[in-house]
Design an enzyme around this catalytic site. Structure first.
Site, PDB file in Angstrom:
ATOM      1  N   CYS A 298       0.813  -1.222   0.000  1.00 46.73           N
ATOM      2  CA  CYS A 298       0.000   0.000   0.000  1.00 46.73           C
ATOM      3  C   CYS A 298       0.849   1.275   0.000  1.00 46.73           C
ATOM      4  CB  CYS A 298      -0.996   0.054   1.161  1.00 46.73           C
ATOM      5  SG  CYS A 298      -2.015  -1.436   1.307  1.00 46.73           S
ATOM      6  N   THR A 299       0.267   2.335  -0.570  1.00 51.85           N
ATOM      7  CA  THR A 299       0.850   3.672  -0.577  1.00 51.85           C
ATOM      8  C   THR A 299      -0.277   4.675  -0.373  1.00 51.85           C
ATOM      9  OG1 THR A 299       2.445   2.897  -2.228  1.00 51.85           O
ATOM     10  CG2 THR A 299       2.340   5.270  -1.825  1.00 51.85           C
TER      11      THR A 299
END
Length: 505
Positions: free
Chosen positions: A3-4
């Protein structure tokens, strides 16, 4: 880790709205189809049971309707991921982050262990599987989200280290877990944006504020004692004496700076800051001020120009284009290409951008921008969140691969186009632009119509209009995605290794 995240305060956004966005990624070597659903408002006595940790938690008697993005393949829990409730409060959970060994030894994670060899079952804590379901239906502001999650975390503990974002019309908050039972949270400055890879991110925390009436910062009640007891503040005494106020750098106290971070995490923050502040700092060349492997990249910055959803999509689709590290690149030295973990990666499940707008009636102020599959190849589509149903194209995902679902259709396109990136790039960019243009136009046309008929439309009529618009937008997205698949399949087929024509001889 996956995730970002990017968070945008209302004064940093193009239209005064708040925006929180996150790529949800599967772990290495895995892929996770997602679907967009509505969680109905529930009233009464209910108990939540976590599939993974087996913890049982009684829920408040009154809940709100909300959107969420659960796993499409059932059996492993909900994993609600992101959504907006009927009070226009948004939540995205979670960004996997890191805690250092000193923190995890002092306050261990609460992990589930089944009964075995005469030992009793050990119930685990709460985590990404649970957070959206436990929090989003029961909060009426972003700050209330921080407070509810903080109470749950303190009582039940967590089995992993995570960052969680909350937003409403005015505020954006970022929440980070510290060990098994502690947390810190900070309100994102209105004029700033935040970039978050898979690391603990907050780089300044003000205790004077946290324990006062101001509350731009919130933390566990015993946080100061916890830091002191386990010697987590790494500043020298003379440095503390020279500084004004009662503050810490959480990255130094709780975070990590490993070799793996420098390849997997910090370069993503560097690329996003480079995009939004290319004239503020020098990011390239021998005299660069900020480097891809720096441990002290700022947690929040004021952007040079206001941020749009298109900007958010661009940075959350990054493969380091325009730099020597582009895995599809042709420039620079070959040894640098693919050196760092991209943001737009093969195992993106979806991108959810949650926008709360202050300038339209609250009935349709919340827009949920969705892009499913690998963000390098997919398109961002706006949908209204204050609805009671979602289009089939977005909720029909399951284990079976099909072009009748937005997630799976993009996965097919990405797998075909990846090996033929330069051949397909123009078609993909045209598709992404066209979907954005048409989606925006359909939203604008509906809202102009609703504004003219304001006196006539109430409650259920408005919701029906939003649902109808969502269906039209989904139909447009499918038509455009079908057309892109046709083009990509044709070009990939032409480049098959077993191709042979009489003209080849």
């Amino acid at each position: 880790m996956a995730c970002t995240t990017i968070l945008v305060g209302r004064e940093a956004s193009f239209d005064g709205s708040t925006m929180i966005a996150r790529d949800e990624d599967s772990g290495g070597g895995s892929f996770g189809p997602k679907k967009w659903l509505i969680g109905e408002a529930r009233n009464g006595d209910f108990t939540y049971t976590s599939v993974g940790s087996h913890v049982k938690i009684p829920l408040p008697k009154k809940g709100l309707r909300y959107t969420y993005m659960p796993d499409a393949i059932e059996g492993g829990g909900v994993w609600g991921a992101a959504g907006i409730n009927s009070e226009n409060v948004a939540m995205t959970a979670t960004e996997t982050i890191t805690n250092n060994e000193r923190v995890l030894a002092a306050d261990p994670l609460v992990e589930y262990r089944p009964a075995e060899d005469g030992k009793p079952e050990v119930i685990g804590g709460i985590g990404e599987e649970d957070f959206v379901t436990l929090v989003l239906p029961y909060i009426h502001s972003a700050k209330e989200g921080v407070e509810r999650l903080g109470e749950l975390l303190t009582k039940y503990g967590t089995y992993e280290t995570n960052g969680i974002a909350f937003s409403d019309e005015k505020e954006v908050w970022w929440f980070e877990t510290i060990g098994g039972h502690h947390f810190i949270a900070r309100r994102v400055p209105d004029n700033s944006y935040v970039v978050m890879p898979n690391q603990l991110g907050i780089d300044y925390f003000d205790f004077e504020d946290a324990f006062s009436e101001q509350n731009e910062y919130i933390c566990s009640k015993d946080m100061k004692d916890f830091i002191q007891k386990y010697h987590l503040d790494l500043r020298f005494p003379d440095e503390i004496e020279k500084t004004e106020g009662d503050w810490i750098n959480p990255r130094e106290c709780f975070g990590t700076h490993t070799d793996a971070d420098h390849i997997y995490n910090t370069p993503r923050a560097w690329f996003m800051a480079r995009y939004f502040n290319k004239n503020t700092f020098n990011f390239d060349g021998p005299n660069a001020e900020l480097h891809p492997e720096d441990d002290d990249l700022p947690w929040c910055l004021c952007p040079e120009v206001k941020i749009t959803p298109e900007d958010v999509k661009y940075v959350l689709s990054s493969h380091y284009q325009g730099t020597p590290y582009d895995c599809y690149g042709k420039h620079g030295e070959e040894k640098n290409r693919g050196q760092y973990r991209p943001i737009g990666i093969n195992r993106n499940n979806f991108l959810g951008l949650l926008q709360i707008r202050p300038y339209v009636p609250k009935e349709y102020a919340a827009i949920e921008w969705l892009a499913l599959g690998s963000t390098t190849f997919n398109a961002l589509v706006p949908f209204y969140a204050n609805v009671s149903k979602t289009p089939e194209y977005l909720h029909s995902a399951g284990a079976r691969v099909t072009t009748e679902n937005f997630y799976w259709e993009n996965r097919i396109i990405a797998a075909l186009a990846d090996s033929h990136f330069n051949d397909c790039k123009a078609d993909i960019e045209s598709y992404q632009s066209s979907v954005l243009i048409n989606g925006r136009r359909m939203v604008q046309e509906l809202e102009e119509k609703l504004a003219k008929e304001n006196a006539k439309n109430k409650g259920a009529e408005i919701q029906t209009a939003l649902e109808d618009c969502n269906e039209r937008i989904a139909k447009m997205a499918k038509e455009q995605t079908d057309a892109l698949l046709d083009k990509v399949l044709f070009k990939a087929s032409l480049k098959m290794k077993n191709g042979f024509n009489l003209s080849d001889a």
